[in-house]
Design a protein around this motif. Structure first.
Motif, mmCIF file in Angstrom:
data_model
loop_
_atom_site.group_PDB
_atom_site.id
_atom_site.type_symbol
_atom_site.label_atom_id
_atom_site.label_comp_id
_atom_site.label_asym_id
_atom_site.label_seq_id
_atom_site.Cartn_x
_atom_site.Cartn_y
_atom_site.Cartn_z
ATOM 1 N N LEU A 29 0.838 -1.203 0.000
ATOM 2 C CA LEU A 29 0.000 0.000 0.000
ATOM 3 C C LEU A 29 0.872 1.253 0.000
ATOM 4 O O LEU A 29 0.621 2.195 -0.761
ATOM 5 C CB LEU A 29 -0.950 -0.011 1.198
ATOM 6 C CG LEU A 29 -1.919 1.153 1.314
ATOM 7 C CD1 LEU A 29 -2.740 1.336 0.047
ATOM 8 C CD2 LEU A 29 -2.823 0.956 2.528
ATOM 9 N N VAL A 106 -9.282 1.160 1.589
ATOM 10 C CA VAL A 106 -8.115 1.997 1.870
ATOM 11 C C VAL A 106 -8.629 3.406 2.137
ATOM 12 O O VAL A 106 -9.316 3.992 1.295
ATOM 13 C CB VAL A 106 -7.132 1.989 0.684
ATOM 14 C CG1 VAL A 106 -6.008 2.995 0.921
ATOM 15 C CG2 VAL A 106 -6.592 0.594 0.435
ATOM 16 N N LEU A 111 -4.963 0.695 5.627
ATOM 17 C CA LEU A 111 -5.979 -0.348 5.570
ATOM 18 C C LEU A 111 -7.056 0.005 6.597
ATOM 19 O O LEU A 111 -6.747 0.251 7.762
ATOM 20 C CB LEU A 111 -5.364 -1.710 5.887
ATOM 21 C CG LEU A 111 -4.280 -2.194 4.920
ATOM 22 C CD1 LEU A 111 -3.652 -3.485 5.427
ATOM 23 C CD2 LEU A 111 -4.841 -2.368 3.524
#
Length: 139
Positions: A29, A106, A111
């Motif tokens: 991410l 997201v 997260l």
């Protein structure tokens, strides 16, 4: 809209394991630069799983014992699939129970989890390299 894709590779020694892969997924991410969107994480093998739950060793033990009661490895002759020369009929069933993938929101580059949620790789037929796909879309 941006898109990001990465494969994570695992080699579990032994037949079964549960691995917390949340740190690797969070790194994906960060690499993606995506701040708002959706993250898909899925096992790319039919005898492995990706799921979300608590990172607590007692729970992992309970999962392992429960899955072994539902789909015991032995005797391998109990599975028609194993007549092909395989010995992993149980692993296919365990994967079906635990699931193929997870999707996580997201939000603000993180997260969007509940308090104890973590992402796990579940291996049910180890002793070889297998991969997990992380796909992120968003802005």
């Amino acid at each position: 809209m941006k898109s990001y894709r990465k494969e994570l590779w695992f080699h579990v020694t032994g037949r079964r394991a549960f691995i917390n892969i949340t740190p690797q997924v969070e790194e994906c991410l960060r690499e993606s630069g995506i701040r708002e969107g959706l993250l898909l994480c899925n096992a790319m093998h039919i005898t492995a799983s990706v799921f979300i739950n608590d990172d607590e060793s007692g729970l992992h033990h309970d999962y392992d014992a429960w899955l072994e009661r539902l789909a015991p490895h032995a005797p391998i002759s109990q599975y028609r699939h194993n007549r092909t020369g395989e010995d992993n009929g149980d692993a296919h069933l365990k994967r079906q129970i635990m699931g193929r993938e997870v999707v996580v929101a997201v939000t603000e580059g993180r997260l969007d989890f509940g308090t104890w949620e973590r992402i796990f790789y579940g291996e049910f037929d180890g002793n070889r390299r297998k991969r997990v796909l992380v796909k992120i879309i968003g802005e």
